[in-house]
Design a protein around this motif. Structure first.
Motif, short mmCIF file in Angstrom:
data_model
loop_
_atom_site.label_atom_id
_atom_site.label_comp_id
_atom_site.label_asym_id
_atom_site.label_seq_id
_atom_site.Cartn_x
_atom_site.Cartn_y
_atom_site.Cartn_z
N ARG A 18 0.84 -1.19 0.00
CA ARG A 18 0.00 0.00 0.00
C ARG A 18 0.88 1.25 0.00
NH1 ARG A 18 -1.72 2.40 5.79
NH2 ARG A 18 -3.09 4.03 5.02
N TYR A 23 4.88 4.68 2.73
CA TYR A 23 5.08 3.79 3.88
C TYR A 23 6.21 2.78 3.72
CZ TYR A 23 0.56 5.78 5.11
OH TYR A 23 -0.44 6.66 5.40
N ASN A 74 -0.30 2.79 16.81
CA ASN A 74 -0.44 3.55 15.58
C ASN A 74 -1.93 3.48 15.21
OD1 ASN A 74 -0.52 4.70 13.08
ND2 ASN A 74 1.16 3.50 12.21
N ALA A 76 -3.46 4.85 13.01
CA ALA A 76 -3.64 5.04 11.56
C ALA A 76 -4.72 6.11 11.31
CB ALA A 76 -3.91 3.71 10.86
N ALA A 77 -5.66 5.86 10.39
CA ALA A 77 -6.62 6.92 10.04
C ALA A 77 -7.50 7.33 11.24
CB ALA A 77 -7.50 6.45 8.89
N HIS A 80 -7.09 10.61 13.32
CA HIS A 80 -7.63 11.91 12.92
C HIS A 80 -9.14 12.01 13.12
CE1 HIS A 80 -3.71 11.71 11.15
NE2 HIS A 80 -4.07 10.76 10.31
N HIS A 100 3.72 6.93 14.25
CA HIS A 100 3.32 6.94 12.84
C HIS A 100 4.54 6.68 11.98
CE1 HIS A 100 -0.64 8.47 13.83
NE2 HIS A 100 -0.03 9.28 14.69
N LEU A 101 4.34 5.89 10.93
CA LEU A 101 5.43 5.63 9.99
C LEU A 101 5.83 6.91 9.28
CD1 LEU A 101 3.67 2.47 8.66
CD2 LEU A 101 5.98 2.39 9.61
N SER A 102 4.82 7.64 8.79
CA SER A 102 5.08 8.88 8.05
C SER A 102 5.05 10.07 9.03
CB SER A 102 4.01 9.07 6.97
OG SER A 102 2.73 9.21 7.56
N ARG A 111 -4.49 15.25 8.08
CA ARG A 111 -3.66 14.33 8.87
C ARG A 111 -2.87 15.07 9.94
NH1 ARG A 111 -3.84 9.50 5.90
NH2 ARG A 111 -4.00 9.93 3.68
#
Ligand code: DQA
Length: 145
Positions: A18, A23, A74, A76-77, A80, A100-102, A111
């Motif tokens: 993905r 990522y 994490n 993730a979405a 937020h 978070h990875l990013s 984000r």
């Protein structure tokens, strides 16, 4: 032995396939393997779970109370969007590290707001798999205080 729970939120099961430009190529199994080795080397047990479901994550966070000494998450979405996950994090009294990875602050405006970060001891964002390793390191430091 002290135990740390690592929770991965939605779509993180797709890592490696993905948005690899964002990522990277690493798969979730490999991240978990590295975390478990890192934990063992420092005398901690690491358990890792992933869910795409907000409710399942809420239940796993609730169950962490009394069973784990720290939580690395994490979301993730859901970072937020989820007041439910934030409330679950507020309800447990173990140290929480958000990862978070990013670097979420380098990305789209939506984000750049984390609903969960204010509940965490701190957040680590932008270092790929190292965000998790640094997160576990921070959790170990919090437990050992
Ligand atoms: C993420 C960042 C989130 O904005 C995104 O929804 C994710 C992954 C990260 O690890 O960088 O799924 O949490």
């Amino acid at each position: 032995m002290k135990k740390i729970l690592v929770l991965h939120g939605p779509n993180l099961n797709m890592l490696g396939e993905r948005e690899v430009d964002v990522y990277g190529n690493i798969k979730l199994e490999e991240i978990n393997r590295q975390l478990k080795t890192f934990g063992q080397d420092h005398g901690f047990i690491i358990e890792a779970c992933q869910s795409n479901s907000e409710g399942d994550l809420v239940t796993m966070i609730q169950k962490a109370k009394g069973s784990f000494d720290a939580l690395v998450i994490n979301p993730a979405a859901f970072t937020h969007t989820s007041i439910a996950i934030r409330d679950a994090l507020s309800a447990i009294d173990i140290p929480i590290v958000e990862v978070h990875l990013s670097n979420i602050y380098q990305r789209e405006e939506f984000r750049q707001r984390s609903l969960t970060a204010p509940i965490a001891k701190g957040i680590i964002s932008g270092f790929g798999v190292n965000s998790y390793l640094l997160g576990v390191r921070a959790a170990i430091e919090q437990i050992s205080r």
